[in-house]
Motif scaffolding. Structure first.
Motif, PDB file in Angstrom:
ATOM      1  N   SER A 195       0.791  -1.283   0.070  1.00 51.71           N
ATOM      2  CA  SER A 195      -0.076   0.084  -0.076  1.00 51.71           C
ATOM      3  C   SER A 195       0.725   1.345   0.055  1.00 51.71           C
ATOM      4  O   SER A 195       2.010   1.258   0.252  1.00 51.71           O
ATOM      5  CB  SER A 195      -0.815   0.089   1.261  1.00 51.71           C
ATOM      6  OG  SER A 195      -0.249  -0.280   2.283  1.00 51.71           O
ATOM      7  N   LEU A 196       0.307   2.412  -0.464  1.00 50.56           N
ATOM      8  CA  LEU A 196       1.307   3.486  -0.702  1.00 50.56           C
ATOM      9  C   LEU A 196       1.635   4.181   0.695  1.00 50.56           C
ATOM     10  O   LEU A 196       1.035   3.974   1.881  1.00 50.56           O
ATOM     11  CB  LEU A 196       0.367   4.582  -1.339  1.00 50.56           C
ATOM     12  CG  LEU A 196      -0.824   5.386  -0.566  1.00 50.56           C
ATOM     13  CD1 LEU A 196      -1.330   6.521  -1.687  1.00 50.56           C
ATOM     14  CD2 LEU A 196      -1.839   4.581  -0.184  1.00 50.56           C
ATOM     15  N   THR A 197       2.739   4.785   0.575  1.00 52.46           N
ATOM     16  CA  THR A 197       3.234   5.758   1.650  1.00 52.46           C
ATOM     17  C   THR A 197       2.105   6.743   2.169  1.00 52.46           C
ATOM     18  O   THR A 197       1.677   7.211   1.163  1.00 52.46           O
ATOM     19  CB  THR A 197       4.537   6.306   1.368  1.00 52.46           C
ATOM     20  OG1 THR A 197       4.655   7.042   0.415  1.00 52.46           O
ATOM     21  CG2 THR A 197       5.556   5.410   1.070  1.00 52.46           C
ATOM     22  N   THR A 225      -6.296 -11.595  -5.692  1.00 48.46           N
ATOM     23  CA  THR A 225      -5.212 -12.542  -6.812  1.00 48.46           C
ATOM     24  C   THR A 225      -4.345 -13.265  -5.745  1.00 48.46           C
ATOM     25  O   THR A 225      -3.471 -13.944  -6.282  1.00 48.46           O
ATOM     26  CB  THR A 225      -4.313 -11.427  -7.397  1.00 48.46           C
ATOM     27  OG1 THR A 225      -3.603 -10.496  -6.421  1.00 48.46           O
ATOM     28  CG2 THR A 225      -5.011 -10.647  -8.398  1.00 48.46           C
ATOM     29  N   ASN A 226      -4.606 -13.276  -4.420  1.00 45.62           N
ATOM     30  CA  ASN A 226      -3.896 -14.213  -3.581  1.00 45.62           C
ATOM     31  C   ASN A 226      -2.270 -13.874  -3.677  1.00 45.62           C
ATOM     32  O   ASN A 226      -1.584 -14.582  -3.560  1.00 45.62           O
ATOM     33  CB  ASN A 226      -3.795 -15.686  -3.673  1.00 45.62           C
ATOM     34  CG  ASN A 226      -3.550 -16.590  -2.704  1.00 45.62           C
ATOM     35  OD1 ASN A 226      -3.592 -16.120  -1.597  1.00 45.62           O
ATOM     36  ND2 ASN A 226      -3.220 -17.733  -2.952  1.00 45.62           N
ATOM     37  N   ALA A 227      -2.121 -12.586  -3.630  1.00 45.80           N
ATOM     38  CA  ALA A 227      -0.705 -11.871  -3.748  1.00 45.80           C
ATOM     39  C   ALA A 227      -0.168 -11.599  -2.305  1.00 45.80           C
ATOM     40  O   ALA A 227      -1.013 -11.345  -1.519  1.00 45.80           O
ATOM     41  CB  ALA A 227      -0.531 -10.785  -4.669  1.00 45.80           C
ATOM     42  N   ALA A 228       1.139 -11.639  -2.299  1.00 42.80           N
ATOM     43  CA  ALA A 228       1.632 -11.025  -0.980  1.00 42.80           C
ATOM     44  C   ALA A 228       1.292  -9.750  -0.603  1.00 42.80           C
ATOM     45  O   ALA A 228       1.460  -8.765  -1.671  1.00 42.80           O
ATOM     46  CB  ALA A 228       3.082 -11.345  -0.891  1.00 42.80           C
ATOM     47  N   PHE A 229       0.890  -9.220   0.624  1.00 45.20           N
ATOM     48  CA  PHE A 229       0.626  -7.774   0.747  1.00 45.20           C
ATOM     49  C   PHE A 229       1.379  -7.139   1.846  1.00 45.20           C
ATOM     50  O   PHE A 229       1.510  -7.808   3.095  1.00 45.20           O
ATOM     51  CB  PHE A 229      -0.929  -7.736   0.856  1.00 45.20           C
ATOM     52  CG  PHE A 229      -1.261  -6.398   1.216  1.00 45.20           C
ATOM     53  CD1 PHE A 229      -1.073  -5.268   0.276  1.00 45.20           C
ATOM     54  CD2 PHE A 229      -1.782  -6.017   2.510  1.00 45.20           C
ATOM     55  CE1 PHE A 229      -1.646  -4.007   0.652  1.00 45.20           C
ATOM     56  CE2 PHE A 229      -2.243  -4.561   2.673  1.00 45.20           C
ATOM     57  CZ  PHE A 229      -2.348  -3.665   1.728  1.00 45.20           C
ATOM     58  N   VAL A 230       1.923  -6.340   1.803  1.00 45.68           N
ATOM     59  CA  VAL A 230       2.685  -5.376   2.840  1.00 45.68           C
ATOM     60  C   VAL A 230       1.636  -4.030   2.871  1.00 45.68           C
ATOM     61  O   VAL A 230       1.857  -3.238   2.188  1.00 45.68           O
ATOM     62  CB  VAL A 230       4.091  -5.087   2.216  1.00 45.68           C
ATOM     63  CG1 VAL A 230       4.574  -4.044   3.541  1.00 45.68           C
ATOM     64  CG2 VAL A 230       4.817  -6.354   2.250  1.00 45.68           C
TER      65      VAL A 230
END
Length: 303
Positions: A195-197, A225-230
């Motif tokens: 996600s954006l700063t 999309t079952n993608a890694a998320f930070v």
């Protein structure tokens, strides 16, 4: 000064206590020592060689996997990737020091002023065709994703609705992120969505304001999309709340007027937040590539 007022026998205890307090503070903030300097970052990770205002960097060692960074000026600032006229830096420069470049390339392809939409049309194809099996693509957009179809940003949300801008079919923010994820996987790479700063803004109760829509939409696109998320927006906001307003002002350049772009110290803080978020993933695709410096950064813990 305090030590002079204490008996000599008690000074060792004082120094040990003070040192422990400083170490605890550094650990709590995830600060890696010694302090990271601009000269510690290899130029080849931020800009390529050749004529022209912008020369995109390429992997230094073709036999190694590559971490590709894509995004806007909060990830890479300045046409040469060496900061803007105000001394502003994106986190994509200092984060290089948290990886062992003998094991992985870091290539920062982010470009100031781009949105998820404009990067997709103007810059993505050159990145996409270079992605190979085992590469990782980390993406962070949202700061410039405004203005709708008639502007340069994506449509709000994560849906499949479209609008026309002349001959161009404009999609939602989530749609573009999903395309980055899908294209990365098609090439054999692993996607990571950030996600954006956050923009600098404080609420009356002392809390740092979060990023709202685009931060939420990045999470939704990653989930779909079952993608890694930070959750970088949230991680940084919590770090800033610990630092408090006066210290956070100094992280943005020029201080205190700037609300989006950080200077070098702010970029380092944000880079460490990215590392903390990566370490918190159930499956961190970069776990095998960290440098010794990254060892000081603890995994982020959600409340």
């Amino acid at each position: 000064m305090i030590a002079r007022l204490l008996p000599h026998a008690g000074r060792g205890w004082l120094y040990a206590t003070a040192l422990f307090a400083l170490m605890s503070l550094a650990s709590a903030q995830g600060i890696a020592r010694p302090k990271l300097k601009i000269d510690d970052i290899p130029r080849e990770t931020q800009a390529g060689e050749g004529p022209g205002r912008y020369v995109p960097p390429v992997p230094a060692r073709k036999n190694l996997p590559t971490l590709w960074l894509i995004g806007d000026s909060t990830v890479r600032n300045g046409s040469k990737g060496d900061n803007g006229p105000e001394g502003q830096w994106g986190w994509g420069a200092p984060i290089t020091a948290y990886f062992d470049l003998k094991k992985i390339n870091v290539v920062n392809r982010a470009l100031g002023g781009t949105s998820s939409r404009s990067f997709y049309h103007d810059r993505w194809e050159d990145v996409r065709k270079r992605i190979k099996e085992g590469d990782i693509v980390m993406m962070q957009f949202g700061a410039n994703d405004h203005g709708g179809a008639k502007g340069k940003g994506a449509l709000d949300g994560v849906g499949n609705e479209t609008e026309m801008n002349g001959d161009e079919e404009v999609h939602s923010f989530g749609w573009y992120l999903r395309r980055y994820v899908e294209d990365t996987r098609t090439q054999g790479g692993k996607p990571v969505v950030c996600s954006l700063t956050p923009r600098k803004s404080w609420a009356a109760d002392g809390r740092f304001r979060r990023g709202g829509g685009h931060a939420e939409w990045a999470w939704q696109a990653a989930k779909e999309t079952n993608a890694a998320f930070v959750p970088l927006n949230e991680i940084i906001a919590r770090r800033y709340e610990k630092l408090r307003e006066r210290k956070v002002d100094a992280l943005y350049v020029p201080s205190p007027a700037e609300t989006l772009h950080t200077g070098w110290d702010g970029a380092v803080v944000n880079a460490e937040c990215v590392i903390a978020g990566l370490k918190a993933l159930d499956e961190d695709p970069l776990a095998d590539f960290y440098s010794k410096r990254a060892g000081a950064i603890r995994a982020w813990k959600q409340r």
